[in-house]
Design a protein around this motif. Structure first.
Motif, PDB file in Angstrom:
ATOM      1  N   UNK A 178       0.715  -1.165   0.095  1.00 33.56           N
ATOM      2  CA  UNK A 178      -0.025   0.181  -0.290  1.00 33.56           C
ATOM      3  C   UNK A 178       1.180   1.273   0.230  1.00 33.56           C
ATOM      4  N   UNK A 179       1.895   1.469   0.796  1.00 37.33           N
ATOM      5  CA  UNK A 179       2.576   2.494   0.919  1.00 37.33           C
ATOM      6  C   UNK A 179       3.793   2.321  -0.954  1.00 37.33           C
ATOM      7  N   UNK A 180       3.989   1.793  -0.949  1.00 36.90           N
ATOM      8  CA  UNK A 180       4.554   1.807  -2.435  1.00 36.90           C
ATOM      9  C   UNK A 180       3.305   2.254  -3.193  1.00 36.90           C
ATOM     10  N   UNK A 181       2.037   1.824  -3.469  1.00 37.70           N
ATOM     11  CA  UNK A 181       1.387   2.362  -4.256  1.00 37.70           C
ATOM     12  C   UNK A 181       1.428   4.136  -4.199  1.00 37.70           C
ATOM     13  N   UNK A 182       1.099   3.899  -2.295  1.00 36.57           N
ATOM     14  CA  UNK A 182       0.675   5.467  -2.095  1.00 36.57           C
ATOM     15  C   UNK A 182       1.824   6.832  -3.155  1.00 36.57           C
ATOM     16  N   UNK A 183       3.381   6.109  -2.991  1.00 35.77           N
ATOM     17  CA  UNK A 183       4.614   7.027  -3.162  1.00 35.77           C
ATOM     18  C   UNK A 183       4.826   6.747  -4.627  1.00 35.77           C
ATOM     19  N   UNK A 184       5.054   5.626  -5.044  1.00 36.51           N
ATOM     20  CA  UNK A 184       4.711   5.178  -6.689  1.00 36.51           C
ATOM     21  C   UNK A 184       3.331   4.971  -7.978  1.00 36.51           C
ATOM     22  N   UNK A 185       2.609   5.124  -7.157  1.00 37.66           N
ATOM     23  CA  UNK A 185       1.223   4.989  -8.552  1.00 37.66           C
ATOM     24  C   UNK A 185       1.409   6.627  -9.176  1.00 37.66           C
ATOM     25  N   UNK A 186       2.009   7.763  -8.024  1.00 41.86           N
ATOM     26  CA  UNK A 186       2.290   9.284  -9.699  1.00 41.86           C
ATOM     27  C   UNK A 186       3.042   9.430 -10.516  1.00 41.86           C
ATOM     28  N   UNK A 187       4.012   8.061 -10.820  1.00 43.24           N
ATOM     29  CA  UNK A 187       4.895   7.607 -11.274  1.00 43.24           C
ATOM     30  C   UNK A 187       4.489   6.170 -12.433  1.00 43.24           C
ATOM     31  N   UNK A 188       3.292   6.460 -12.591  1.00 42.73           N
ATOM     32  CA  UNK A 188       2.576   4.902 -13.859  1.00 42.73           C
ATOM     33  C   UNK A 188       3.189   3.912 -12.725  1.00 42.73           C
ATOM     34  N   UNK A 189       4.023   3.916 -12.120  1.00 45.87           N
ATOM     35  CA  UNK A 189       3.489   2.284 -11.572  1.00 45.87           C
ATOM     36  C   UNK A 189       2.834   2.119 -10.611  1.00 45.87           C
ATOM     37  N   UNK A 190       2.058   0.566 -11.084  1.00 38.34           N
ATOM     38  CA  UNK A 190       1.235  -0.233 -10.380  1.00 38.34           C
ATOM     39  C   UNK A 190       1.834  -1.412  -9.225  1.00 38.34           C
TER      40      UNK A 190
END
Length: 262
Positions: A178-190
């Motif tokens: 969940x934390x990775x999503x919160x930080x990295x989704x804005x860069x286009x990562x899933x």
């Protein structure tokens, strides 16, 4: 129209042209997921700490006609991981898909659990997810794309006697996802997780061989049986491919229903 729909349905799960790094993949779930991704077109990079074992697994995939290689480094070591990932990126090409699968188990009553085994579990099951995830994401972020799949567990949600530290690490994997999503989704990562239930793997062999435990498991699991590792492939292909483009921070339980029923 039917031809177009058929093509679309296939392309959603087509991994052709991608490269996948799978940690802890010389056997068990990791190797099964590697072969499954390869069947859908991905180039595979297996990772482990044993040079011969990891190389043999890569050779076995290559003998089946898949494009596969190996990268041997210790995922519990931040510096070694960063160097290993950089080497893959420089010499093999971009990592499009990461499967954080490396893990271990140790069983003992909590009051007698050895401190050194607690530390080993933390390093292997959760620090490795952080180290490899961070090293790979640093390359994915400038490209504005990438898929990270963390292998959690039904024990991310449940607990059993004698495995409290393992349960703690797998709960951490779920929340780190969940934390990775919160930080990295804005860069286009899933970034998502797969939470297996009880599967026949080398990690669980002692339980598989225990008739009493297997009988208990069959009664406790709505599906009435152990899982087979190939039954995890569909979830991995879904999370690794275009079909999951708007799925992020999710933990997908593949457990025969054990987490849903008393």
């Amino acid at each position: 129209m039917l031809v177009e729909e058929a093509f679309l349905s296939q392309s959603l799960f087509d991994l052709t042209g991608t490269r996948a790094l799978i940690t802890g993949s010389s056997q068990g779930i990791g190797l099964a997921l590697a072969e499954g991704l390869a069947r859908h077109g991905a180039e595979i990079v297996l990772n482990g700490r044993n040079v011969a074992k990891t190389g043999d697994a890569a050779d076995a995939l290559a003998a089946k006609g898949y494009k596969a290689g190996s990268a041997v480094f210790d995922v519990t070591d931040a510096a070694a991981t960063a160097a290993g990932v950089a080497d893959i990126e420089a010499h093999l090409g971009p990592i499009d898909i990461l499967v954080n699968n490396a893990g271990m188990q140790f069983r003992a009553s909590l009051e007698d659990f050895p401190a050194e085994k607690w530390d080993e579990l933390l390093h292997t099951n959760i620090s490795s997810v952080f180290h490899v995830g961070q090293a790979v994401a640093r390359h994915m972020i400038p490209r504005r794309r990438g898929k990270i799949i963390n292998i959690a567990s039904v024990q991310s949600e449940l607990a059993r006697p004698s495995i409290a530290p393992y349960t703690a690490t797998k709960g951490a994997v779920r929340n780190l996802t969940r934390g990775m999503c919160a930080d990295w989704a804005k860069y286009g990562l899933q970034i998502n997780a797969i939470a297996p239930g009880y599967f026949k793997t080398p990690l669980n062999q002692a339980l598989v061989d225990d008739p009493e435990f297997s009988a208990w498991l069959a009664k406790r699991t709505p599906a009435g049986r152990w899982g087979n590792v190939d039954e995890l492939v569909g979830a991995a292909v879904f999370l690794a491919g275009p079909a999951s483009s708007f799925v992020n921070g999710h933990t997908l339980y593949v457990d025969g229903g054990i987490s849903t029923a008393l």
